[in-house]
Write an enzyme that holds these catalytic residues in place. Structure first.
Site: not given
Ligand code: EPU
Length: 451
Positions: A98, A346, A324, A122, A24-25
Site C-alpha cells: 500500500r 476498522v 492488527d 492485505c 513496520k508501519n
Molecule cells: N479508508 C477509506 N478511504 C481511504 C482510506 C481508508 O475508506 O482513502 C478506510 C479503510 O477502508 C478502513 C479504514 O479507513 O476501513 C482505516 O484504514 P487506514 O487508512 O487507517 O489503514 P491503512 O493506512 O491502509 C494502516 C496499516 C494497517 C493497519 C491500519 C489501521 C500500514 C502500511 N498499514 O493501514 O496495517 O491495520 O493502518 O491501523 O501502515 C498490517 O500491518 O497488517 C496492516 C494492515
C-alpha cells in the site's frame, strides 16, 4: 507452493526471549519521508521484512541511493538526485504494498509529477483511497487515472488546505503530513489518526525541519516550509509484532519475553491481556536498575497456568484496541472459558480467517450485527464483522492456507497451540511484517520445519 509451507508440530509451549525492532508501519513511512529531504537520512533498527524491501526498491527507482549503514539494521537514504522512474519499472511493484500511494506528495514536491501503480497490501476489505485522492486534490494536485495506474501533477504547486477526514485513517493522515510539510501555507487536518506510528512520523518530519502541531481532538496543524533536510531516527518498536508474540504465549500456555516492546504504545492491549487472565511484567526498567551494558528490557508475557477468561472487545482507532492485534488474540480467546466477543470496526472483512480456526476445532460464529460495543460503520452494510468465540476448545492440527499477514500469524499460532502436525501454506507472506519469524520460533522452542 512446496517451498512456501511450514510443517508445525504443535502442542509445545513457546518459551524464551525474542526481540522486536522498529515498527513496520512507521519504518516504511519514515523511508518515504527521506525523499522529502535535501540531504541523506539515517534510520536505525530497521527490520529485515519484505515491506522494507518494497519501499527500498521504490526509492531506488526514484534515484534515492539506499545503502546499509555500519550498524545492524541501519539504513542510509540519500535523496540528493531524485529522478523520475519509468511507469514500467514502477509497475513491477504493483500489488505488492500500500506504500506507493504515500509517494504522491513527496514526488510532487521533488519532481512536479508522480505515477502510482495499482496498490496491494492485505486483502482485508476493499481498502479504498478516496480520502487520499480528495486531500491531494485539495492541495492542488491534478489526478489522471489510467488503466495502469494514476498520473499526478501539480501545475500550480501544492498549497496548504483545510481538511477533514470522514474517518481517522492512518494512511490518509500520513498522506496529508507528507504533502503539507512542504506545501505553501498552513494546513489544518481535522479527524486525524493519532496512532503512535503517526506521532513518530511527525517526530521524523520535525527532525527534518517541519513545523507540525498536534492539537487536542484529533486536529493537526502543519506550517509548510520550503525545504527539509535529512534525519537520524530510531523508530518506535513494533507493537503489533509484540502483541502477536504475547498472544502466542497465551495460546500455547508458554512464556515469552519480547525485548524492545514498549509499555506506553501497548497499554490498551496490556489491559485486555490482564482481563483475559494473562500475566505480564514490564522489564524495560531493567536497564536502568541493573545499569548493565547490553542489558535490554521489554515486556514478559505468560500463561497463568489456570483457566483464561472470556472478554468482549472491539477494535478501534488509537487509543482503542488495534485491528492488527485482533487475529492473534482471537486464537488465545479460543482457549478462554465462556463466550468472547470481537467487534471489528476498522476493516469490514477481517474475520474470514476464523473459518480456518473452526476447521481446527474452535467454535467461532461471525455476525453482521455490531455486537458487544457501539454501532459502527459496517452494522447495516451486510459485512460479517462481529465474532462470537465459545471456549475453551481443544484445537487439533489441520492444513491451513494463509490469507493475509496478521491472519497468517494467527494461523501459525493456532497450529503451534494445536495437538498434532499441521501444514501451513503461504508462510512467506508472514515475512512481509515479521522479521526472522522462523528463527524466533526456533529460539522459543517451537517444533517447526520446512519440508
Ligand atoms: N479508508 C477509506 N478511504 C481511504 C482510506 C481508508 O475508506 O482513502 C478506510 C479503510 O477502508 C478502513 C479504514 O479507513 O476501513 C482505516 O484504514 P487506514 O487508512 O487507517 O489503514 P491503512 O493506512 O491502509 C494502516 C496499516 C494497517 C493497519 C491500519 C489501521 C500500514 C502500511 N498499514 O493501514 O496495517 O491495520 O493502518 O491501523 O501502515 C498490517 O500491518 O497488517 C496492516 C494492515
Amino acid at each position: 507452493m512446496t517451498e512456501d509451507v511450514l510443517i508445525v508440530h504443535g502442542g509445545t509451549p513457546l518459551q524464551g526471549q525474542i526481540r522486536v525492532r522498529g515498527a513496520k508501519n512507521l519504518v516504511s513511512k519514515a523511508m518515504v519521508a527521506a525523499l522529502l529531504g535535501e540531504s541523506p537520512s539515517r534510520l536505525y533498527d530497521v527490520p529485515r521484512i519484505r515491506d522494507v524491501e518494497v519501499v527500498r526498491g521504490l526509492l531506488g527507482l526514484h534515484g534515492v541511493k539506499v545503502s546499509d549503514g555500519a550498524e545492524d539494521g541501519e539504513l542510509v537514504m540519500d535523496p540528493t538526485n531524485v529522478e523520475s522512474a519509468s511507469t514500467d519499472e514502477i509497475n513491477v511493484h504493483a500489488g505488492s504494498s500500500r506504500i506507493p500511494i504515500l509517494l504522491c506528495g513527496p514526488l510532487l514536491h521533488r519532481l512536479g509529477h508522480a505515477f502510482i501503480p495499482d496498490l496491494g497490501g492485505c486483502h482485508i476489505g476493499p481498502r479504498p483511497i478516496d480520502f487520499h485522492m480528495k486531500a491531494l486534490r485539495e492541495f492542488g494536485a491534478v489526478v489522471d487515472k489510467t488503466p495502469e495506474g494514476m498520473h499526478l501533477s501539480a501545475p500550480n504547486g501544492l498549497h496548504g488546505a483545510k481538511l477533514e477526514l470522514p474517518y481517522p485513517s492512518v494512511g490518509a493522515t500520513e498522506q496529508v503530513l507528507l504533502t503539507a510539510v512542504r506545501a505553501e501555507g498552513v494546513t489544518e487536518l481535522r479527524n486525524a489518526a493519532i496512532e503512535p506510528e503517526i506521532i513518530d512520523l511527525i517526530c521524523v518530519l520535525q527532525k527534518m525541519g517541519a513545523i507540525i502541531t498536534v492539537h487536542t481532538d484529533r486536529v493537526i496543524e502543519i506550517q509548510g516550509v520550503p525545504k527539509l533536510y535529512g534525519y537520524e531516527h530510531k523508530p518506535i518498536p513494533d507493537r503489533i509484532e509484540a502483541a502477536s508474540w504475547a498472544a502466542a504465549a497465551l495460546a500455547t500456555r508458554g512464556e515469552i519475553e519480547v525485548l524492545g516492546a514498549r509499555q506506553t504504545d501497548m497499554m490498551t492491549f496490556l489491559n485486555v491481556y490482564r482481563n483475559i487472565g494473562g500475566e505480564l511484567k514490564i522489564t524495560d526498567d531493567r536497564v536502568a536498575r541493573d545499569g548493565v551494558t547490553g542489558a535490554e528490557g521489554g515486556i514478559k508475557f505468560w500463561h497463568p497456568g489456570t483457566e483464561l477468561k472470556a472478554v468482549a472487545l472491539e477494535t478501534d482507532v488509537h487509543p482503542g484496541f488495534m485491528t492488527d492485534w485482533q487475529q492473534p488474540l482471537v486464537v488465545a480467546l479460543t482457549q478462554a472459558r465462556g463466550i468472547s466477543i470481537m467487534h471489528e470496526t476498522v476493516y469490514e472483512q477481517r474475520l474470514g480467517y476464523t473459518e480456518a480456526l473452526n476447521s481446527m476445532g474452535a467454535t467461532i460464529q461471525v455476525y453482521r450485527d455490531c455486537l458487544g460495543g457501539t454501532p459502527c460503520r459496517f452494522g447495516r452494510r451486510n459485512f460479517m464483522h462481529s465474532a462470537v468465540i465459545a471456549g475453551p476448545s481443544k484445537l487439533h492440527a489441520a492444513d491451513l492456507v494463509i490469507p493475509d499477514l496478521r491472519a497468517g500469524f494467527a494461523h501459525l499460532i493456532a497450529a503451534l497451540a494445536a495437538e498434532g502436525t499441521s501444514r501451513v501454506y503461504g508462510v512467506n507472506l508472514i515475512k512481509r511484517g515479521y522479521e526472522d519469524f522462523e528463527q524466533k520460533l526456533a529460539a522459543l522452542g517451537a517444533h517447526v520445519e520446512r519440508p
